[in-house]
Design an enzyme around this catalytic site. Structure first.
Site, short mmCIF file in Angstrom:
data_model
loop_
_atom_site.label_atom_id
_atom_site.label_comp_id
_atom_site.label_asym_id
_atom_site.label_seq_id
_atom_site.Cartn_x
_atom_site.Cartn_y
_atom_site.Cartn_z
N ASP A 32 0.84 -1.20 0.00
CA ASP A 32 0.00 0.00 0.00
C ASP A 32 0.88 1.26 0.00
OD1 ASP A 32 -2.50 1.18 -0.02
OD2 ASP A 32 -3.27 -0.04 1.62
N TRP B 117 -3.36 3.23 -5.88
CA TRP B 117 -4.75 3.62 -6.22
C TRP B 117 -4.92 4.39 -7.52
CZ3 TRP B 117 -2.61 6.20 -1.74
CH2 TRP B 117 -2.54 5.38 -0.62
N ASP C 269 -10.58 2.70 -3.30
CA ASP C 269 -11.24 1.47 -2.85
C ASP C 269 -12.66 1.33 -3.39
OD1 ASP C 269 -8.93 1.46 -1.41
OD2 ASP C 269 -9.88 1.24 0.55
C1 GLA Z 1 -6.14 0.98 1.57
C2 GLA Z 1 -6.27 -0.04 0.44
C3 GLA Z 1 -7.33 -1.06 0.82
C4 GLA Z 1 -6.95 -1.75 2.13
C5 GLA Z 1 -6.75 -0.69 3.22
C6 GLA Z 1 -6.18 -1.31 4.49
O1 GLA Z 1 -7.29 1.74 1.69
O2 GLA Z 1 -6.60 0.61 -0.75
O3 GLA Z 1 -7.50 -2.01 -0.20
O4 GLA Z 1 -5.79 -2.49 1.93
O5 GLA Z 1 -5.85 0.33 2.80
O6 GLA Z 1 -5.97 -0.36 5.51
#
Ligand code: GLA
Length: 499
Positions: free
Chosen positions: A241, A277, A299
């Site tokens: 991440d 992202w 997300d």
């Molecule tokens: C981010 C990621 C999610 C998940 C969360 C965990 O938002 O994009 O997919 O892994 O972190 O905290």
């Protein structure tokens, strides 16, 4: 009994529904419980490192498996289809795998590519985040592994269990990270041994900064330590991440490269998922930074269209879909655009996927997401509670004909080939000169949608098969029109008619 009778009846009335397996023509459904081999037909893994591949065969158990042409160092468990061992010499090996039960037999060609290339088809598995958020434990992961076997998900090609954020304990004075002692008291190695014994793989999560998105210890400055620890634990995947990391692209390129190099130094086959992202356009650089896939959006939420919230970090199925337009040129075996998890079956009950009032989708919308993600050659991560999922969810997630589109070894991502208002046609080239086509109706009412051969770039007469109805529709020339329900995506496979 009724199901079997109906199935046999259907076989007599529409012989194509249960036809003998002919991989060059189409992937047949599981009918009357006969074995159907699916999943990845091309599998890449590193030499001289633990090997694990499970023959994915849907159909009634007990089943026995065969594998002809396995390279030295590998052993097949005839009762489970799990192949383990180690191959020392790099190279490509063609193996004929077989699965048989009382109802029949299926065979398929499997290419093992022993070398430095991983994720030659989109990874498939289950990810903990959407449903469970921080409430994860070794008990949950073991139960999920059991459920993936019992529900037929493994037999449909799902391979991985991805542990997301909040598995962490403390980082010791020696720089070594431990799992949370209450959540994972048995330790990660024992857990991965269990998951591997089921023929499944295990993934873990970290972040390219001091802390993860959930505030747990990140890997910045500890990349080699952490990669070594994950390899010792037997991890097969890392989701990495980007919370708390610098905004510029150069920093991301460097931070992902550093972790990829550390993973490579372990020698283990660890697939590397980039999760920044989309803001730094990872499709342009993540593969060169050692990533095998990269998130393209914020997300996903358990919602068809999450209006107006995209820039605050949330998206629905359609919001995410629209962000994939134009990215198809960047996808190929070993390098995938990742539009985030399947929300199929969450039904508004997920911890993380229900943020901001996302309160679930209809059955047609969930089926649409599966169709679209298969067309997009997206990594397929189920995220609902597979231990308790209902039959409708299970059948969406385990549609072997849809999955065959996703796992097609050509590794092309669909492009949106036509859009007229709310009606869209998506097309994905498949191996053997075939096509997968999706007819998406975003509107609130049923509508007829036409796929035009010219827009797809084909000509002549083509068979078309509906991959949800498991029915070959006939031969079409020039165009194909289907009535599509509101929010439905009709998923078709086309193959040329030969005279
Ligand atoms: C981010 C990621 C999610 C998940 C969360 C965990 O938002 O994009 O997919 O892994 O972190 O905290």
């Amino acid at each position: 009994m009724l199901r079997i009778t109906l199935c046999l009846l259907a076989a007599i009335l529409t012989p194509s529904a249960c036809d003998t397996v002919h991989k060059n023509i189409y992937q047949p459904p599981v009918c009357d419980g006969r074995p159907v081999i699916g999943g990845a037909s091309v599998y890449g893994t590193r030499p001289a490192t633990p090997f694990l591949y499970t023959i994915a065969a849907a159909g009634r158990r007990p089943m026995t498996f065969t594998a002809k042409g396995l390279p030295g160092g590998l052993t097949l468990d005839r009762h489970t289809g799990i192949i383990t061992g180690q191959v020392d010499a790099a190279g490509a090996y063609t193996v004929t795998v077989g699965a048989a039960n009382a109802g029949g037999r299926d065979t398929a060609e499997l290419t093992l590519v022993i070398g430095e290339r991983l994720a030659l088809t989109p990874p498939m598995g289950w990810m903990s985040w959407n449903q469970f958020g921080p409430d994860i434990s070794e008990t949950l992961i073991r139960q999920v592994a059991d459920a993936m076997v019992e529900s037929g998900m493994r037999d449909a090609g799902y391979q991985y269990i991805f542990i997301d954020d909040h598995w962490h304990g403390k980082r010791g004075a020696d720089g070594i990270i431990s799992p949370h002692p209450d959540k994972f008291p048995g330790g990660m190695k024992a857990l991965s041994d269990y998951v591997h014994s089921k023929g499944l793989k295990l993934g873990i999560y970290s972040d390219a900064a001091e802390h993860t998105c959930g505030g747990e210890p990140g890997s910045l400055g500890y990349e080699d330590n952490d990669a070594g620890t994950y390899a010792e634990w037997g991890m097969d995947y890392l989701k990495y991440d980007y919370c708390g990391a610098p905004k510029d692209r150069a920093a991301a390129v460097e931070r992902y490269r550093t972790m990829a190099d550390a993973l490579n130094r372990t020698g283990r086959s660890i697939v590397f998922g980039v999760c920044e992202w989309g803001p730094r356009q990872p499709w342009l650089w993540a593969a060169d930074s050692g990533g095998h896939l990269w998130r393209t959006t914020w997300d996903i939420r358990d919602s068809w269209l999450h209006r107006g919230l995209y820039d605050s970090g949330h998206a629905g199925i359609l919001t995410v879909l629209d962000k994939q337009v134009g990215l198809e040129q960047y996808a190929a075996p070993g390098r995938w655009n990742d539009p985030d998890m399947l929300v199929v079956g969450l039904r508004g009950k997920g911890k993380s996927s229900s943020h901001d009032g996302a309160n679930g989708c209809t059955e047609d919308e969930y089926r649409s997401q599966m169709s679209l993600w298969c067309l997009l050659a997206a990594p397929l991560y189920a995220s609902c509670d597979v231990r308790t999922m209902d039959e409708a969810t299970r059948s969406i997630l385990t549609n072997t004909e849809a999955i065959a589109v996703n796992q097609d070894p050509l590794g092309k991502q669909a492009r949106r080939i036509a859009k007229t208002g709310d009606l869209e046609v998506w097309g994905k080239p498949l191996s053997g000169g075939q096509w997968a086509v999706g007819l998406l109706n975003r509107s609130g009412a049923p509508a007829a949608i036409t796929a035009d051969w010219k827009a797809i770039g084909i000509e002549g007469a083509w068979y078309a098969r509906d991959l949800w109805r498991h029915e070959t529709l006939g031969v079409f020339t020039g165009t194909l029109t289907r009535e599509v329900k509101s929010h439905e995506t009709v998923l078709l496979r086309l193959w040329p008619k030969q005279d």
